[in-house]
Motif scaffolding. Structure first.
Motif, PDB file in Angstrom:
ATOM      1  N   HIS A 150      -2.176  -7.049  -8.524  1.00  0.00           N
ATOM      2  CA  HIS A 150      -3.422  -7.425  -7.463  1.00  0.00           C
ATOM      3  C   HIS A 150      -2.941  -6.719  -6.448  1.00  0.00           C
ATOM      4  O   HIS A 150      -1.907  -7.045  -5.718  1.00  0.00           O
ATOM      5  N   PHE A 151      -3.824  -5.892  -5.669  1.00  0.00           N
ATOM      6  CA  PHE A 151      -3.723  -4.964  -4.630  1.00  0.00           C
ATOM      7  C   PHE A 151      -4.068  -5.934  -3.259  1.00  0.00           C
ATOM      8  O   PHE A 151      -5.075  -6.580  -3.388  1.00  0.00           O
ATOM      9  N   LEU A 152      -3.076  -6.030  -2.300  1.00  0.00           N
ATOM     10  CA  LEU A 152      -3.538  -6.425  -1.089  1.00  0.00           C
ATOM     11  C   LEU A 152      -4.272  -5.402   0.090  1.00  0.00           C
ATOM     12  O   LEU A 152      -4.691  -6.207   0.881  1.00  0.00           O
ATOM     13  N   HIS A 153      -4.000  -4.215  -0.098  1.00  0.00           N
ATOM     14  CA  HIS A 153      -4.594  -3.197   0.735  1.00  0.00           C
ATOM     15  C   HIS A 153      -3.829  -3.521   1.989  1.00  0.00           C
ATOM     16  O   HIS A 153      -4.571  -2.915   3.009  1.00  0.00           O
ATOM     17  N   GLN A 154      -2.839  -4.093   2.096  1.00  0.00           N
ATOM     18  CA  GLN A 154      -2.274  -4.484   3.581  1.00  0.00           C
ATOM     19  C   GLN A 154      -1.023  -3.523   3.768  1.00  0.00           C
ATOM     20  O   GLN A 154      -0.115  -3.409   3.118  1.00  0.00           O
ATOM     21  N   ILE A 155      -1.001  -3.099   4.962  1.00  0.00           N
ATOM     22  CA  ILE A 155       0.252  -2.213   5.310  1.00  0.00           C
ATOM     23  C   ILE A 155       1.557  -3.222   5.807  1.00  0.00           C
ATOM     24  O   ILE A 155       1.145  -3.750   6.593  1.00  0.00           O
ATOM     25  N   GLN A 156       2.651  -3.057   5.012  1.00  0.00           N
ATOM     26  CA  GLN A 156       3.631  -3.841   5.365  1.00  0.00           C
ATOM     27  C   GLN A 156       5.025  -3.315   5.804  1.00  0.00           C
ATOM     28  O   GLN A 156       4.778  -2.123   5.426  1.00  0.00           O
ATOM     29  N   GLU A 157       5.781  -3.731   6.600  1.00  0.00           N
ATOM     30  CA  GLU A 157       6.987  -3.138   6.904  1.00  0.00           C
ATOM     31  C   GLU A 157       8.026  -3.033   5.742  1.00  0.00           C
ATOM     32  O   GLU A 157       7.845  -4.002   4.941  1.00  0.00           O
ATOM     33  N   GLY A 158       8.738  -2.125   5.453  1.00  0.00           N
ATOM     34  CA  GLY A 158       9.692  -1.683   4.723  1.00  0.00           C
ATOM     35  C   GLY A 158       9.117  -0.775   3.399  1.00  0.00           C
ATOM     36  O   GLY A 158       8.048  -0.653   3.275  1.00  0.00           O
ATOM     37  N   PRO A 159      10.039  -0.608   2.663  1.00  0.00           N
ATOM     38  CA  PRO A 159       9.709   0.277   1.535  1.00  0.00           C
ATOM     39  C   PRO A 159       9.062  -0.655   0.244  1.00  0.00           C
ATOM     40  O   PRO A 159       9.520  -1.915   0.159  1.00  0.00           O
ATOM     41  N   ALA A 160       8.189   0.024  -0.619  1.00  0.00           N
ATOM     42  CA  ALA A 160       7.825  -0.858  -1.922  1.00  0.00           C
ATOM     43  C   ALA A 160       8.916  -1.174  -2.546  1.00  0.00           C
ATOM     44  O   ALA A 160       9.891  -0.277  -2.686  1.00  0.00           O
ATOM     45  N   HIS A 220      17.505   8.657   9.727  1.00  0.00           N
ATOM     46  CA  HIS A 220      16.660   9.090  10.856  1.00  0.00           C
ATOM     47  C   HIS A 220      15.889   7.931  11.562  1.00  0.00           C
ATOM     48  O   HIS A 220      14.975   7.311  11.074  1.00  0.00           O
ATOM     49  N   ASP A 221      16.262   8.108  13.121  1.00  0.00           N
ATOM     50  CA  ASP A 221      15.821   6.927  13.810  1.00  0.00           C
ATOM     51  C   ASP A 221      14.355   6.979  13.852  1.00  0.00           C
ATOM     52  O   ASP A 221      13.419   5.946  14.183  1.00  0.00           O
ATOM     53  N   SER A 222      13.456   8.020  13.623  1.00  0.00           N
ATOM     54  CA  SER A 222      12.288   8.412  14.058  1.00  0.00           C
ATOM     55  C   SER A 222      11.170   8.149  12.794  1.00  0.00           C
ATOM     56  O   SER A 222      10.040   8.205  12.819  1.00  0.00           O
ATOM     57  N   ILE A 223      11.931   7.910  11.708  1.00  0.00           N
ATOM     58  CA  ILE A 223      11.111   7.422  10.430  1.00  0.00           C
ATOM     59  C   ILE A 223      11.314   6.123  10.089  1.00  0.00           C
ATOM     60  O   ILE A 223      12.325   5.307  10.234  1.00  0.00           O
ATOM     61  N   THR A 224      10.160   5.666   9.795  1.00  0.00           N
ATOM     62  CA  THR A 224      10.010   4.235   9.506  1.00  0.00           C
ATOM     63  C   THR A 224       9.395   4.064   7.879  1.00  0.00           C
ATOM     64  O   THR A 224       8.396   4.709   7.638  1.00  0.00           O
ATOM     65  N   ASN A 225       9.873   2.859   7.083  1.00  0.00           N
ATOM     66  CA  ASN A 225       9.003   2.802   5.889  1.00  0.00           C
ATOM     67  C   ASN A 225       8.114   1.678   5.998  1.00  0.00           C
ATOM     68  O   ASN A 225       8.231   0.659   6.783  1.00  0.00           O
ATOM     69  N   VAL A 226       7.104   1.951   5.422  1.00  0.00           N
ATOM     70  CA  VAL A 226       6.006   1.040   5.330  1.00  0.00           C
ATOM     71  C   VAL A 226       5.375   0.945   3.965  1.00  0.00           C
ATOM     72  O   VAL A 226       5.662   2.026   3.536  1.00  0.00           O
ATOM     73  N   HIS A 227       4.853  -0.153   3.427  1.00  0.00           N
ATOM     74  CA  HIS A 227       4.337  -0.064   2.079  1.00  0.00           C
ATOM     75  C   HIS A 227       2.772  -0.650   2.148  1.00  0.00           C
ATOM     76  O   HIS A 227       2.803  -1.605   2.777  1.00  0.00           O
ATOM     77  N   VAL A 228       2.361  -0.400   1.138  1.00  0.00           N
ATOM     78  CA  VAL A 228       0.863  -1.252   0.625  1.00  0.00           C
ATOM     79  C   VAL A 228       1.200  -2.174  -0.007  1.00  0.00           C
ATOM     80  O   VAL A 228       1.770  -2.140  -1.204  1.00  0.00           O
TER      81      VAL A 228
END
Length: 864
Positions: free
Chosen positions: A753-763, A734-742
């Motif tokens: 250790h948590f970075l609390h930063q939203i990054q591109e792609g799946p975890a 689905h082109d309208s869906i994007t994966n991001v992860h913390v």
């Protein structure tokens, strides 16, 4: 057995009680309000009163409990706050001149919806009373805050939305039409009662001029009838002048950004969900208002953000003007500190309950307005225009300043409230009193000299009047028959003389006439205010608006908020967005900001990453930024470009509703259903861990189906967080869906250790066992879980691509087939037993002890 015969008083009481069977009747007897029979028994328990009895020695004593009339308000508040009604019964004639039984009647019915809020803790809160009437398939609703006169009406399409609107307004009492009782009692009254609302009934009455005037602006017949019913209930229960009620205005819920009570709670808008206090909520963070009416208006704006961009921009223009002019804002806020609650002062003037001290409060408030106008007149543009609209009301302020002393007593019937020089009659009476006081002082001096008794004194007692007091040790020094004996005390005798009696009459007469004249003038001034109530109310609205906008500018300055911009391209572009409440709790520089980027081609983000990493915070901060922007506030970000949203839907947290017979998963599905049925392409949807409340296969299948339904049919801007990593493969289809992860990193020692930063792609993984270790679970258990996970991951697992191919929206999918996590056919029988046992575990409802036992069982199965 002889029939019990009521006394005339109890006959009168029963006649009144029959009219108010659902209320505590406060029956006035002298200086007390008395409760009788069942009211006394229950009232004594709730109010911690001594339960006694009338006619104690009779065969059937009447239970009774008394309350001093001067302390009644505290007891009334306790009862009303617990959802009860109180009928105040007063003596309608002077007992000294009454023939037979003193006439009594109810002068006011105080209910949860008609209680007059005020004072510390309640000054920034409204107290709304609502009325409902069916209108075909819709419901017409009207509501009023009796303490401010605000009156509004609307029409709502379904009962759930009615409940939500009542919850948003924090309504405690709802009036229904008595003639509708049989048809709607079970449909509406019972459901409202289950939610803790007090239900009252009102019969239709003939419209009068006041009701017609107040409902004239309404165009809907149903809203007009509902508002008229509400007003009639108010007039019937309050039985006093209510000239402060403003003409009704109608509103459409769809003209505001819509979100329900669950969303308000999930986002901690008004109160912190955990503590139930304002601190820790968005309102608690942004409320820098200096007046009570400004605080109430800010809350209304927060609960009903706008959808009309032009109106939003008007608010933002003023916020920006205040932010750019620090000195003007500071001067304004200094003046606002002197402004009392103009709305409620106007209401008290209209109802005839305003005292002299409140008149002084009104004067001080009005005296601050010229200074505010001067401050704003030195500016240009929108601030100048805002100041130009203010009415200085120097005429009323001058009248009060000239007439009322600066520090009057609370009681308005005991005098000493009118300034010297304001009224010639009062000045004359005061001169008489002053002259007589001088005469009394001279009398004491002369009598001491003549009698030789230095301790002789002239005094006053309210029961015996003025007297000359001589101690018994000095009685023998008095000439026989010099004085007329009035009272004998243990150590003294009190006397009078004909001259003293004459002056006493003059003093008492002058005091009575002065007090009466002062009260007359006070009422005249209060009536003058009543004639100008609309001016005061208009001024109150304008001042409250300035207060809110200056408050928002303060917040923008102090918390580094920026002005949002609005786009017609349905695009979200937030640079370094922050959750304002979490940021405030963490302290400066500790919060990790994140960008949020969604456009017409990319409407949904699938968010993965470990628990506690900040997925929910990221989702909530977007909703809060949207709400702040559309209420006319700056937002916590470096830059924010937003569309105008129509609705916000949230599914965050794991909550059940036992009272309504709904499990955690049922609540989850109900909230998801609401979004799927009502959301549009202009809505914002936040789904956090949807599907986790049931078995893994069911949960994943539902989550994937919901994602694909949103993508295919709704196209709303959506943030969807999940631990089902297999779902991340949907972005490939689905082109309208994007994966991001913390982001999270694991150090050489295996610590997370948590970075609390939203990054591109799946975890890359969930880190669930790491989080369990951080929670302090036993090391043996953690090691065992790690071993089990390693075995599970080493087996042949269905690939992400295979999972997506099993999409419930795919034409090739067999709808009867269960989405599988593991290829069970490829594992040995020993592992199959482990997997079957694992699949039966209800992880969400397990205690730590249950988890340890379950892992131990798995270990035993593996060893077999």
């Amino acid at each position: 057995m002889a029939k019990i015969v009521d006394t005339p008083m109890m006959v009168q009481y029963h006649e009144i009680k029959a009219q108010y069977p659902d209320a505590f009747v406060f029956y006035r007897l002298g200086d007390f309000y008395e409760l009788f029979e069942d009211d006394a028994i229950l009232g004594a328990k709730i109010l911690e009163l001594t339960l006694t009895a009338r006619n104690k020695n009779s065969e059937n004593p009447v239970p009774m409990a008394g309350i001093p009339h001067h302390a009644a308000q505290n007891y009334i508040d306790i009862l009303v706050d617990q959802g009860h009604k109180v009928a105040i019964v007063e003596q309608m004639e002077d007992p000294a001149v009454a023939k037979g039984m003193v006439k009594r009647d109810v002068v006011q019915l105080i209910t949860p919806g008609t209680k007059m809020l005020g004072g510390a803790g309640a000054d920034k809160e409204n107290n709304y009373l609502a009325a409902l009437r069916p209108n075909g398939n819709d419901l017409a609703m009207a509501y009023i805050d009796l303490s401010t006169g605000e009156l509004k009406a609307t029409t709502i399409g379904n009962f759930n939305d009615v409940i939500d609107e009542l919850s948003s307004l924090e309504v405690k009492e709802v009036v229904l039409r008595k003639d509708d009782e049989l048809t709607i009692k079970h449909q509406v009254a019972n459901q409202l009662g289950e939610r803790g609302l007090v239900i009252s009934w009102q019969s239709d009455v003939t419209a009068n001029a006041t009701v017609s005037f107040l409902t004239q602006p309404l165009t809907s017949i149903a809203e007009t009838e509902t508002t008229a019913m509400l007003l009639n209930y108010i007039f019937d229960t309050q039985r006093r002048n209510l000239d402060h009620i403003v003409p009704a205005t109608s509103y459409e819920r769809l003209t505001y950004l819509k979100f329900n009570q669950d969303t308000r709670s999930n986002l901690d808008l008004i109160e912190n969900t955990r503590t139930k206090k304002r601190a820790g909520s968005l309102l608690g963070l942004i409320d820098e208002t200096k007046t009570a009416m400004g605080g109430r208006l800010l809350k209304q704006w927060l609960l009903k953000p706008l959808r009309e961009q032009q109106e939003i921009e008007k608010r933002l223009d003023l916020v920006q003007a205040f932010q750019n002019d620090f000195f003007t804002r500071g001067a304004l806020q200094d003046d606002l500190k002197s402004v009392y609650d103009l709305e409620r002062l106007a209401a008290r003037a209209a109802m005839g309950t305003m005292n002299a001290r409140e008149l002084v409060q009104l004067k001080k408030s009005l005296l601050a307005i010229p200074s505010i106008k001067t401050t704003l007149s030195a500016t240009e543009g929108v601030l100048y225009d805002a100041g130009d609209k203010l009415d200085s009301m120097v005429d009323l302020a001058g009248l009060i300043d000239e007439a009322i002393v600066d520090d009057p007593p609370v009681s308005v019937r005991e005098g000493n409230i009118i300034n010297d020089g304001f009224d010639e009659k009062i000045d004359t009476y005061r001169r008489v009193l002053t002259d007589n006081q001088k005469w009394l002082a001279q009398l004491e001096t002369d009598e001491r000299k003549v009698t030789g008794i230095s301790s002789l004194k002239v005094g006053y007692n309210k029961n015996f009047g003025y007297f000359i007091e001589v101690t018994k040790a000095n009685i023998n020094k008095l000439e026989p028959d010099r004085y007329e004996r009035r009272q004998t005390l243990t150590n003294a005798e009190r006397f009078v003389t004909p001259e003293l009696k004459a002056h006493e009459r003059l003093i008492i007469e002058a005091q009575a006439k002065r007090t009466e004249r002062e009260y007359e003038l006070f009422v005249t001034i209060r009536e003058r205010l009543k004639a100008n109530i609309s001016r005061i109310q208009k001024l109150a609205r304008l001042v409250a608006r300035l207060d809110v906008l200056a408050s928002l500018a303060d917040v923008a300055d102090n918390r580094r908020f920026v002005r949002p911009t609005f786009t017609s391209h349905n695009m979200i572009a937030i640079s370094q967005g922050r959750h304002p409440v979490v940021e405030a709790l963490l302290g400066s520089g500790e919060f990790v900001a994140n960008d949020v980027m969604l456009d017409e081609d990319n409407a949904m983000q699938l968010i993965t990453g470990p628990n506690m990493a900040g997925k929910s915070t990221y989702m909530r901060e977007l909703a809060l930024i949207v709400i702040l922007a559309q209420m006319g506030s700056f937002v916590p970000a470096e830059q924010a470009e937003l569309p105008i949203f129509d609705q916000i839907f949230t599914r965050i947290g794991a909550n059940d509703d036992i009272a309504m017979g709904q499990s955690t998963f049922m609540v989850e599905m109900a909230e998801a259903n609401l979004a799927l049925r009502e959301a549009t392409a202009h809505s914002l949807i936040l789904f956090d861990e949807l599907g986790r409340g049931t078995a893994t296969y069911d949960g994943m299948a539902l989550a994937q189906a919901i994602i694909e339904f949103l993508d295919a049919h709704i196209h709303a801007k959506t943030l969807f967080s999940t631990h089902y990593h297999e779902l991340t493969a949907l972005a490939d289809r689905h082109d309208s869906i994007t994966n991001v992860h913390v982001g999270a990193v694991e150090d050489d020692n295996g610590e997370l250790h948590f970075l609390h930063q939203i990054q591109e792609g799946p975890a890359d993984k969930s880190y669930g066992i790491h989080v369990a270790a951080l929670a302090g679970l036993p090391r043996e258990l953690i090691n065992n879980a790690t071993t089990i996970l390693s075995h599970l991951e080493s087996d042949d697992v269905v690939t992400d691509h295979q999972l997506v191919q099993q999409s419930v929206t795919s034409e090739k999918h067999d709808e009867s087939q269960q989405v599988e996590l593991f290829n069970v056919d490829a594992v040995d029988s020993e592992t199959e037993k482990v997997l079957e046992h694992l699949d039966k575990l209800d992880i969400l409802n397990m205690t730590p002890v249950d988890a340890m036992n379950a892992l131990n069982d798995l270990k035993k199965l593996r060893k077999k």
